[in-house]
Design an enzyme around this catalytic site. Structure first.
Site, short mmCIF file in Angstrom:
data_model
loop_
_atom_site.label_atom_id
_atom_site.label_comp_id
_atom_site.label_asym_id
_atom_site.label_seq_id
_atom_site.Cartn_x
_atom_site.Cartn_y
_atom_site.Cartn_z
N MET A 1 -9.33 12.10 50.99
CA MET A 1 -8.46 13.17 51.52
C MET A 1 -7.57 12.68 52.66
O MET A 1 -7.18 13.48 53.53
CB MET A 1 -9.32 14.33 52.03
CG MET A 1 -10.35 14.83 51.03
SD MET A 1 -11.40 16.09 51.77
CE MET A 1 -12.72 16.16 50.53
N SER A 2 -7.27 11.39 52.70
CA SER A 2 -6.45 10.88 53.81
C SER A 2 -5.64 9.68 53.35
O SER A 2 -5.46 9.43 52.16
CB SER A 2 -7.35 10.48 54.98
OG SER A 2 -8.13 9.34 54.63
N ASN B 1 -20.16 7.54 48.32
CA ASN B 1 -20.87 8.26 47.23
C ASN B 1 -20.10 8.03 45.94
O ASN B 1 -18.90 7.74 45.98
CB ASN B 1 -20.90 9.76 47.55
CG ASN B 1 -19.50 10.31 47.79
OD1 ASN B 1 -18.99 10.25 48.92
ND2 ASN B 1 -18.86 10.82 46.76
N SER C 1 -13.80 9.00 58.70
CA SER C 1 -15.15 9.58 58.71
C SER C 1 -16.17 8.48 58.52
O SER C 1 -16.03 7.66 57.62
CB SER C 1 -15.36 10.54 57.53
OG SER C 1 -14.43 11.55 57.52
N HIS D 1 -21.19 16.15 53.48
CA HIS D 1 -20.56 15.38 54.55
C HIS D 1 -21.58 14.56 55.35
O HIS D 1 -21.27 13.47 55.82
CB HIS D 1 -19.80 16.36 55.47
CG HIS D 1 -18.95 15.69 56.51
ND1 HIS D 1 -17.91 14.84 56.19
CD2 HIS D 1 -19.00 15.73 57.86
CE1 HIS D 1 -17.35 14.40 57.30
NE2 HIS D 1 -17.99 14.92 58.33
N HIS E 1 -6.24 15.57 59.41
CA HIS E 1 -6.16 15.58 57.95
C HIS E 1 -5.15 16.63 57.48
O HIS E 1 -4.98 17.67 58.13
CB HIS E 1 -7.54 15.91 57.34
CG HIS E 1 -8.52 14.80 57.43
ND1 HIS E 1 -9.30 14.60 58.56
CD2 HIS E 1 -8.85 13.81 56.57
CE1 HIS E 1 -10.08 13.54 58.36
NE2 HIS E 1 -9.82 13.03 57.17
N TYR F 1 -5.50 18.67 55.14
CA TYR F 1 -6.14 19.96 54.81
C TYR F 1 -6.30 20.87 56.03
O TYR F 1 -6.65 22.03 55.90
CB TYR F 1 -7.50 19.75 54.12
CG TYR F 1 -8.52 18.97 54.91
CD1 TYR F 1 -9.09 19.46 56.07
CD2 TYR F 1 -8.92 17.71 54.46
CE1 TYR F 1 -10.03 18.74 56.79
CE2 TYR F 1 -9.85 16.98 55.17
CZ TYR F 1 -10.40 17.49 56.33
OH TYR F 1 -11.31 16.76 57.03
N GLU F 2 -6.04 20.35 57.25
CA GLU F 2 -6.12 21.21 58.43
C GLU F 2 -4.94 22.18 58.51
O GLU F 2 -4.95 23.10 59.33
CB GLU F 2 -6.20 20.36 59.70
CG GLU F 2 -7.53 19.61 59.82
CD GLU F 2 -7.53 18.60 60.95
OE1 GLU F 2 -7.17 18.97 62.09
OE2 GLU F 2 -7.89 17.43 60.70
N HIS G 1 -15.53 12.67 63.66
CA HIS G 1 -14.20 12.26 64.13
C HIS G 1 -14.15 12.57 65.62
O HIS G 1 -14.09 13.72 66.00
CB HIS G 1 -13.10 13.05 63.40
CG HIS G 1 -12.87 12.59 61.99
ND1 HIS G 1 -11.84 11.77 61.64
CD2 HIS G 1 -13.55 12.83 60.86
CE1 HIS G 1 -11.89 11.53 60.34
NE2 HIS G 1 -12.92 12.16 59.84
N ALA H 1 -13.47 7.08 54.45
CA ALA H 1 -14.66 7.20 53.60
C ALA H 1 -14.18 7.84 52.31
O ALA H 1 -13.30 8.70 52.34
CB ALA H 1 -15.69 8.07 54.27
N1 HPA Z 1 -14.15 12.74 47.63
C1 HPA Z 1 -13.23 12.94 48.59
N2 HPA Z 1 -13.41 12.54 49.84
C2 HPA Z 1 -14.56 11.90 50.13
C3 HPA Z 1 -15.56 11.66 49.17
C4 HPA Z 1 -15.33 12.11 47.84
O1 HPA Z 1 -16.16 11.93 46.92
N3 HPA Z 1 -16.55 11.00 49.81
C5 HPA Z 1 -16.18 10.83 51.08
N4 HPA Z 1 -14.97 11.37 51.29
#
Ligand code: HPA
Length: 265
Positions: free
Chosen positions: A204-205, A228, A33, A240, A87, A89-90, A65, A117
């Site tokens: 998440m990856s 972040n 991402s 996002h 991912h 989570y899909e 993506h 990311a």
């Molecule tokens: N957590 C999980 N996945 C992310 C985050 C986060 O803070 N920022 C970007 N992808």
């Protein structure tokens, strides 16, 4: 289409060679991402395909993506650049998550660069900061390995490749990446748990893909871009769009770093 994931990857690699007219690849870069804009810095593609042209791939579910794979010569390495990943989570299962990694290895790839990311657990990392993944904690409860495949995971992320990256950019820090299931971001309590477990980055990856890459004996470099602070570490809420904006702002630095790393392989 084969049901065996390793066989399916071979079929996918054969189709990739047929469409790109390039028999062998050396390097895979997975752009996570926000990393997609970095692709331009890697040079003019010899070929670009849509992932769904290959057996076993499905269209990406996430904005940011793109669902394309490029073949680009970077230095001496014929490089596959995957824009958009599947991912966990899909809900398509771990075999779908690691299919691109297995396809790349079946195409000859020996070096895999996984980018993502993530949320940063150290506040010194401002949005747009790249951090090298030193190790991971896989909190998904899942694995791409089925059966008695007892894999040594004591050095998933290659020390040698991290050293190359740090020679290019000595300001690069290292950290432990914690993969959560997602797609919800972490609660502040989960972020505190990740810190107590020794984590520096949450996302998440990556961990599942890195396991599959090591099983296939590829050397792995993981680079997270902090977009972040982890939830609850500041007053900020997460979204996002901010993740994508941080990527856009840092894109040329990231693209330049990737190019220089591949040139030094
Ligand atoms: N957590 C999980 N996945 C992310 C985050 C986060 O803070 N920022 C970007 N992808």
């Amino acid at each position: 289409m084969s049901q065996d994931p390793y066989e399916l990857a071979k079929q996918s690699a054969a189709k990739l060679a047929e469409i790109t007219k390039i028999a062998q690849h050396d390097v895979l870069v997975v752009l996570g991402s926000g990393w997609t804009p970095a692709v331009e810095a890697l040079g003019t593609p010899n070929a670009e395909i849509t992932v769904t042209d290959l057996p076993g791939f499905s269209a990406p579910a996430v904005a940011g993506h793109a669902g394309k794979i490029r073949s680009v010569k970077v230095g001496n390495s014929q490089t596959l650049i995957q824009m958009g990943r599947t991912h966990y989570y899909e809900g398509k299962g771990t075999a779908a998550v690691v299919h691109a990694v297995r396809t790349a290895v079946a195409s000859g790839v020996k070096t895999i660069i996984l980018t993502n990311a993530c949320g940063g657990l150290q506040l010194k990392w401002k949005p747009g900061t790249p951090v090298l993944i030193r190790d991971h904690i896989n909190l998904t409860g899942a694995t791409p390995l089925v059966g008695p495949r007892f894999l040594d995971v004591s050095e998933v992320y290659s020390k040698r490749l991290r050293k190359i990256a740090q020679e290019i950019d000595p300001s690069l820090d290292e950290g432990v990446y914690v993969q959560f299931h997602g797609p919800q971001y972490e609660t502040p309590a989960e972020v505190q748990m990740a810190i107590k477990l020794g984590g520096d980055l949450v996302g998440m990856s990556t961990a599942l893909e890195a396991i599959a890459a090591r099983e296939a004996q590829a050397e792995v470099l993981g680079i997270s871009m902090v977009t972040n602070p982890g939830a609850g570490l500041t007053d900020e809420h997460l979204n996002h769009e901010e993740v994508l904006a941080a990527g856009l702002a840092a894109a040329s630095r990231m693209g330049d770093l990737l190019k220089k790393v591949i040139e030094k392989l």
